[in-house]
Design an enzyme around this catalytic site. Structure first.
Site, PDB file in Angstrom:
ATOM      1  CG  ASN A 158      -1.830   1.315   1.336  1.00 60.25           C
ATOM      2  OD1 ASN A 158      -1.817   2.042   0.278  1.00 60.25           O
ATOM      3  ND2 ASN A 158      -2.712   1.280   2.317  1.00 60.25           N
ATOM      4  CG  ASP A 217      -1.315  -4.381  12.053  1.00 56.24           C
ATOM      5  OD1 ASP A 217      -0.546  -5.163  11.784  1.00 56.24           O
ATOM      6  OD2 ASP A 217      -1.171  -3.309  12.855  1.00 56.24           O
ATOM      7  N   GLY A 535      -8.141  -2.439  13.987  1.00 55.80           N
ATOM      8  CA  GLY A 535      -7.971  -1.101  13.652  1.00 55.80           C
ATOM      9  C   GLY A 535      -8.910  -0.266  12.731  1.00 55.80           C
TER      10      GLY A 535
END
Length: 557
Positions: A158, A217, A535
């Site tokens: 990412n 994460d 998260g």
């Protein structure tokens, strides 16, 4: 140069009891070295006129690979081999040790025939690689598999994670390590939210031996849920998963590093450690937790479920993402200034009381109907104390002849395969129906005010927060923490500061409760609030969760 031929009776995977040779330094032809290789170490001694030449000893546990090649031009008849090590060494600018790259490069030129020299260099490179594969940083009592070599790895990056430097960090740090370890890979840059989820759901997984995430994460959360949404999810979730820290939280990466029993590391050192473990290619089981939301949605979580303070900090600190991991400290201080108390109900199944699910039941996909609002049973309230016993079932004692077509090659992987097969046969049998009270075996916390509820299944909640110090990736339990109202701001800050080294349970805080559980139900009563899973913010409302031991596989130490 003289070489002793390997003794066939002592040969194992190309590595003899002792392999010996004399070579020159790759950069200085006048500097000669004697090199000896055993299955556990490479010893390099400088040959000089006076006795007692300098000796270097390298542990093969720290070696990721070795490459051989010919001379740089036709005038050089010599060949070369380079061995790559990442030992724990003293930091240059601070106390402690961390993994640091060391290359040992030698020139092979006993004859005038370039091809003969290259064959000899390749023989040494092959023996060093074999010794490296035999030696890996293993923990006592843990059963490992191994990613097949040569392997085919998909790495998803990412580019916007953390401070937007994930791709730069990959090319600057990890790419070279993978080349040294002869790990071929395909790099995929994610383009939008849920892109990784779509890829995991649709990819031809027969083409890949491992999926590796270079991000925070959140990207792994996408990948796991994409795998679990597949028609062949039972096979797909067996694909080994790797993590490289590229975000701001990096909780799983910090946990993987912690499991390897290495000293604490952050930032670039953590990335180097996780890259090293990826190159070594050891695989362990990893628990997943199925999370049922108030709608029909069912998610699979590898890290945490949070409500209250932790969820608020995670969500609100997004605006500080550009500063990296410091965002959580800034978010914590901001949330402390406006501390909120939430009212709700909590119940859980202590680990010691969990019945074994029936064998052979099919694992359920997300329920088709919308669950009604769960209600807790009206049994007398019971408060679980930190010393509640837990049933730490060993998850490393199964054996099976089943072979994993995903590329795990060690015979010891049979145990992991069998454990995963057992986990795949389980549905959420520990959870009551959404409209049913919890069973009598559950602990029910009386309705009260909470500052936070945190269910975590890895050791770290962030790079610098060791929330569950005793957790492992496959211990088969949920580590449940909750903090009740009445705690002062300074006391709460002390808890989080102590969490940096995993010392918060020793603070003696009367408002902090800790339990090891197999399943839980949380019912918020306060109309406003946040719930996060790994998260990621999810819909606010009643939630139930259950652990599935060993359902996934993780590249770890």
């Amino acid at each position: 140069m003289e070489n002793s031929e390997p003794d066939p009776s002592r040969q194992r995977n190309g590595v003899a009891g002792v392999l010996y040779g004399e070579f020159t330094d790759a950069l200085n032809d006048r500097l000669r070295c004697s090199v000896s290789l055993t299955q556990s170490r490479l010893t390099v001694r400088r040959i000089c006129a006076s006795p007692g030449g300098a000796t270097l000893v390298f542990n093969m546990t720290d070696c990721v690979g070795c490459r051989a090649h010919g001379g740089p031009d036709g005038a050089d008849v010599g060949a070369y081999f380079s061995a790559y090590f990442y030992p724990l060494q003293s930091r240059w600018m601070s106390a402690g040790v961390a993994r640091q790259r060391v290359e040992q490069r030698f020139r092979v030129a006993p004859v005038r025939d370039p091809l003969a020299n290259l064959r000899e260099a390749e023989r040494w490179a092959r023996c060093i690689r074999d010794a490296s594969m035999l030696q890996a940083p293993r923990r006592d009592g843990v059963v490992y598999g191994r990613v097949r070599r040569p392997c085919r790895v998909m790495i998803l990056v990412n580019p916007h994670s953390g401070r937007g430097q994930a791709l730069q960090r990959f090319t600057g740090r990890v790419q070279g390590m993978l080349t040294e370890a002869a790990v071929p890979y395909t790099l995929v840059i994610t383009e939008h939210q849920n892109h990784a989820r779509e890829l995991a759901r649709k990819a031809d997984l027969s083409q890949w031996d491992a999926l590796v995430i270079m991000s925070g994460d959140g990207l792994l959360f996408e990948v796991i849920n994409g795998l679990m949404e597949r028609e062949d999810w039972q096979e797909a979730i067996r694909t080994p998963l790797g993590i490289l820290p590229g975000g701001s939280g990096n909780a799983l990466a910090a946990s993987v590093h912690h499991y390897s029993q290495s000293p604490p590391a952050w930032n670039e050192e953590l990335l180097l450690s996780c890259g090293f473990l990826l190159c070594k290619g050891l695989v362990v089981s990893m628990d997943l937790v199925s999370v049922h939301l108030s709608s029909r949605q069912r998610l699979f979580s590898f890290l945490s479920l949070a409500w209250g303070f932790v969820a608020d900090v995670d969500a609100e600190s997004e605006k500080y993402r550009h500063v990296g991991a410091v965002r959580f400290l800034m978010g914590t201080l901001a949330r402390l200034a406006s501390l909120t108390v939430y009212r709700g109900r909590l119940a859980y199944l202590p680990a010691a009381e969990a019945p074994k699910p029936p064998r052979g039941s099919a694992a359920a996909h997300p329920p088709a109907s919308t669950p009604r609002r769960p209600s807790l049973c009206s049994s007398p309230p019971r408060r679980l104390t930190p010393d509640t016993p837990a049933n730490q079932n060993s998850l490393h004692k199964h054996n099976s002849a089943e072979q994993n077509r995903r590329g795990i090659t060690d015979a010891s992987n049979n145990a992991i395969t069998n454990r995963t097969a057992e986990a795949r046969s389980q549905d959420d049998s520990l959870l009551p129906g959404p409209d049913q009270p919890v069973p009598e075996s559950w602990t029910v916390v009386r309705e009260e005010d909470f500052v936070l509820v945190l269910a975590i299944y890895q050791s770290h909640l962030a790079e610098d927060l060791r929330a569950a110090p005793g957790a492992t990736a496959d211990d088969g339990v949920i580590h449940l923490f909750y903090v009740t109202a009445g705690i002062s701001r300074p006391a709460l800050l002390r808890l989080f500061l102590a969490m940096e080294k995993g010392g918060h349970l020793a603070c003696g805080c009367p408002h902090l409760v800790y339990a090891k559980v197999r399943a839980l139900r949380l019912e918020p009563v306060s109309p406003q609030g946040r719930i996060t899973v790994d998260g990621e913010t999810v819909e606010y409302g009643p939630v139930q969760a259950q652990v599935h031991p060993g359902l996934a596989r993780l590249i770890s130490g």
